[in-house]
Design a protein around this motif. Sequence first.
Motif, PDB file in Angstrom:
ATOM      1  N   TYR A  15      -3.710  -0.659   8.932  1.00 22.39           N
ATOM      2  CA  TYR A  15      -3.414  -1.648   7.961  1.00 22.39           C
ATOM      3  C   TYR A  15      -2.362  -1.942   8.418  1.00 22.39           C
ATOM      4  O   TYR A  15      -2.246  -3.727   7.630  1.00 22.39           O
ATOM      5  N   ARG A  16      -1.494  -2.273   9.061  1.00 23.66           N
ATOM      6  CA  ARG A  16      -0.545  -3.489   9.986  1.00 23.66           C
ATOM      7  C   ARG A  16      -1.413  -4.761  10.379  1.00 23.66           C
ATOM      8  O   ARG A  16      -1.036  -5.950  10.580  1.00 23.66           O
ATOM      9  N   ARG A  17      -2.962  -3.880  10.422  1.00 19.86           N
ATOM     10  CA  ARG A  17      -4.239  -5.436  11.114  1.00 19.86           C
ATOM     11  C   ARG A  17      -3.934  -6.475   9.632  1.00 19.86           C
ATOM     12  O   ARG A  17      -5.128  -7.336   9.463  1.00 19.86           O
ATOM     13  N   ILE A  18      -3.461  -5.452   8.177  1.00 18.51           N
ATOM     14  CA  ILE A  18      -4.180  -6.254   7.075  1.00 18.51           C
ATOM     15  C   ILE A  18      -3.312  -7.676   6.685  1.00 18.51           C
ATOM     16  O   ILE A  18      -1.933  -7.709   6.907  1.00 18.51           O
ATOM     17  N   PRO A  19      -3.637  -8.862   7.068  1.00 18.72           N
ATOM     18  CA  PRO A  19      -2.380 -10.414   7.580  1.00 18.72           C
ATOM     19  C   PRO A  19      -1.714  -9.946   5.860  1.00 18.72           C
ATOM     20  O   PRO A  19      -0.556 -10.747   5.883  1.00 18.72           O
ATOM     21  N   SER A  20      -2.280  -9.933   4.626  1.00 18.69           N
ATOM     22  CA  SER A  20      -1.393  -9.990   3.312  1.00 18.69           C
ATOM     23  C   SER A  20      -0.118  -8.700   3.048  1.00 18.69           C
ATOM     24  O   SER A  20       0.820  -8.947   2.697  1.00 18.69           O
ATOM     25  N   LEU A  21      -0.404  -7.499   3.655  1.00 15.39           N
ATOM     26  CA  LEU A  21       0.166  -6.881   3.557  1.00 15.39           C
ATOM     27  C   LEU A  21       1.703  -6.772   4.338  1.00 15.39           C
ATOM     28  O   LEU A  21       2.623  -7.732   5.581  1.00 15.39           O
ATOM     29  N   ARG A  22       2.457  -6.622   3.089  1.00 14.61           N
ATOM     30  CA  ARG A  22       4.454  -6.724   3.601  1.00 14.61           C
ATOM     31  C   ARG A  22       4.755  -5.737   3.504  1.00 14.61           C
ATOM     32  O   ARG A  22       6.049  -5.106   3.996  1.00 14.61           O
ATOM     33  N   GLU A  23       4.401  -4.457   2.544  1.00 11.65           N
ATOM     34  CA  GLU A  23       5.357  -2.879   2.726  1.00 11.65           C
ATOM     35  C   GLU A  23       3.946  -1.985   2.751  1.00 11.65           C
ATOM     36  O   GLU A  23       3.053  -2.018   1.925  1.00 11.65           O
TER      37      GLU A  23
ATOM     38  N   LEU B  25       1.177  -0.742   0.180  1.00 12.88           N
ATOM     39  CA  LEU B  25      -0.459  -0.180  -0.089  1.00 12.88           C
ATOM     40  C   LEU B  25       1.222   1.042  -0.080  1.00 12.88           C
ATOM     41  O   LEU B  25       2.337   1.147   0.767  1.00 12.88           O
ATOM     42  N   VAL B  26       0.146   2.010  -0.581  1.00 10.77           N
ATOM     43  CA  VAL B  26       1.587   3.623  -1.045  1.00 10.77           C
ATOM     44  C   VAL B  26       0.754   4.761  -0.758  1.00 10.77           C
ATOM     45  O   VAL B  26      -0.297   4.824  -1.157  1.00 10.77           O
ATOM     46  N   GLU B  27       0.561   5.686   0.454  1.00 16.87           N
ATOM     47  CA  GLU B  27       0.272   6.627   0.507  1.00 16.87           C
ATOM     48  C   GLU B  27       1.594   7.754   0.792  1.00 16.87           C
ATOM     49  O   GLU B  27       2.032   8.002   0.329  1.00 16.87           O
ATOM     50  N   VAL B  28       0.770   8.822  -0.761  1.00 15.94           N
ATOM     51  CA  VAL B  28       1.262   9.833  -1.073  1.00 15.94           C
ATOM     52  C   VAL B  28       1.031  11.251   0.519  1.00 15.94           C
ATOM     53  O   VAL B  28      -0.433  11.791   0.318  1.00 15.94           O
ATOM     54  N   LEU B  29       2.019  11.432   1.101  1.00 16.54           N
ATOM     55  CA  LEU B  29       1.439  12.219   2.815  1.00 16.54           C
ATOM     56  C   LEU B  29       1.524  13.599   1.587  1.00 16.54           C
ATOM     57  O   LEU B  29       1.391  14.533   1.193  1.00 16.54           O
ATOM     58  N   SER B  30       0.272  14.609   2.539  1.00 17.50           N
ATOM     59  CA  SER B  30      -0.159  15.913   2.615  1.00 17.50           C
ATOM     60  C   SER B  30      -0.183  16.590   3.523  1.00 17.50           C
ATOM     61  O   SER B  30      -0.406  15.684   4.536  1.00 17.50           O
TER      62      SER B  30
ATOM     63  N   TYR C 101      -2.570  11.449  10.297  1.00 19.84           N
ATOM     64  CA  TYR C 101      -3.320  10.429  10.277  1.00 19.84           C
ATOM     65  C   TYR C 101      -2.233   8.794   9.529  1.00 19.84           C
ATOM     66  O   TYR C 101      -2.368   7.822   9.447  1.00 19.84           O
ATOM     67  N   ASP C 102      -1.535   9.002   8.363  1.00 17.12           N
ATOM     68  CA  ASP C 102      -1.291   7.700   6.909  1.00 17.12           C
ATOM     69  C   ASP C 102       0.160   7.369   8.170  1.00 17.12           C
ATOM     70  O   ASP C 102       0.012   6.120   8.313  1.00 17.12           O
ATOM     71  N   ARG C 103       0.345   8.020   8.695  1.00 15.11           N
ATOM     72  CA  ARG C 103       2.033   7.255   9.780  1.00 15.11           C
ATOM     73  C   ARG C 103       1.704   6.798  11.357  1.00 15.11           C
ATOM     74  O   ARG C 103       1.932   6.044  11.654  1.00 15.11           O
ATOM     75  N   GLY C 104       0.409   7.250  11.624  1.00 17.71           N
ATOM     76  CA  GLY C 104      -0.035   7.153  12.964  1.00 17.71           C
ATOM     77  C   GLY C 104      -1.396   6.000  12.962  1.00 17.71           C
ATOM     78  O   GLY C 104      -0.965   4.882  12.814  1.00 17.71           O
TER      79      GLY C 104
END
Length: 197
Positions: free
Chosen positions: A128-136, A108-113, A119-122
């Motif tokens: 997102y960390r609770r998504i089992p498939s997420l690796r990066e 998953l990618v977020e472009v910061l504003s 919010y994106d960092r915290g």
Amino acid sequence: MNEPARRIVWTYAEYLEQERASPTKHEFLNGEIFAMAGGTPEHARLCANVIAEIRAQLRGRPCVVYSADLRVRVQATGLATYPDVSVVCGRLERDIEDKDAALNPIVLVEVLSESSEAYDRGQKFAHYRRIPSLREYVLVSQHEQRIEVFHRNEDDSWTLREARAGEGAHLEAVGCALSVDEIYRDPFSQVATAAEG
């Protein structure tokens, strides 16, 4: 005696009904619906450049890169949101309640504003960390040439790697590298500079 104002609580089905009729995107969490702000031209350009770089490197492989039109649902927390860029490898797993929401992004990618960076960092990263498939999880700065890659380790901890001008941000999960110089390349500023000179 006045009664306290009641908070409106929406069901996920009600959220989907509103989302289908709305010209703008919204996040859903804990019965609340949150409008998502529109992006700047710089934000849109960075998103498009990230998609182009990843898509070119994934050609011929069983992974697909998606724009911010793909809704992602975090089953463990209930968050439904629209990451700026998502990568899914293999079959797209869809939410039972929402056939248009993906459950299994690997990147998953977020472009910061300025309005979304905290919010994106915290909180969003915690979801997102609770998504089992997420690796990066990748954060792309709008204010400087910097790409941060948070990589999930075997023990479920996360390691941060930063890349700046002249460097590449490696996405090990999908075997890609984002050239910082390419992501931040702005052909119009080069034309303007040449015209001024």
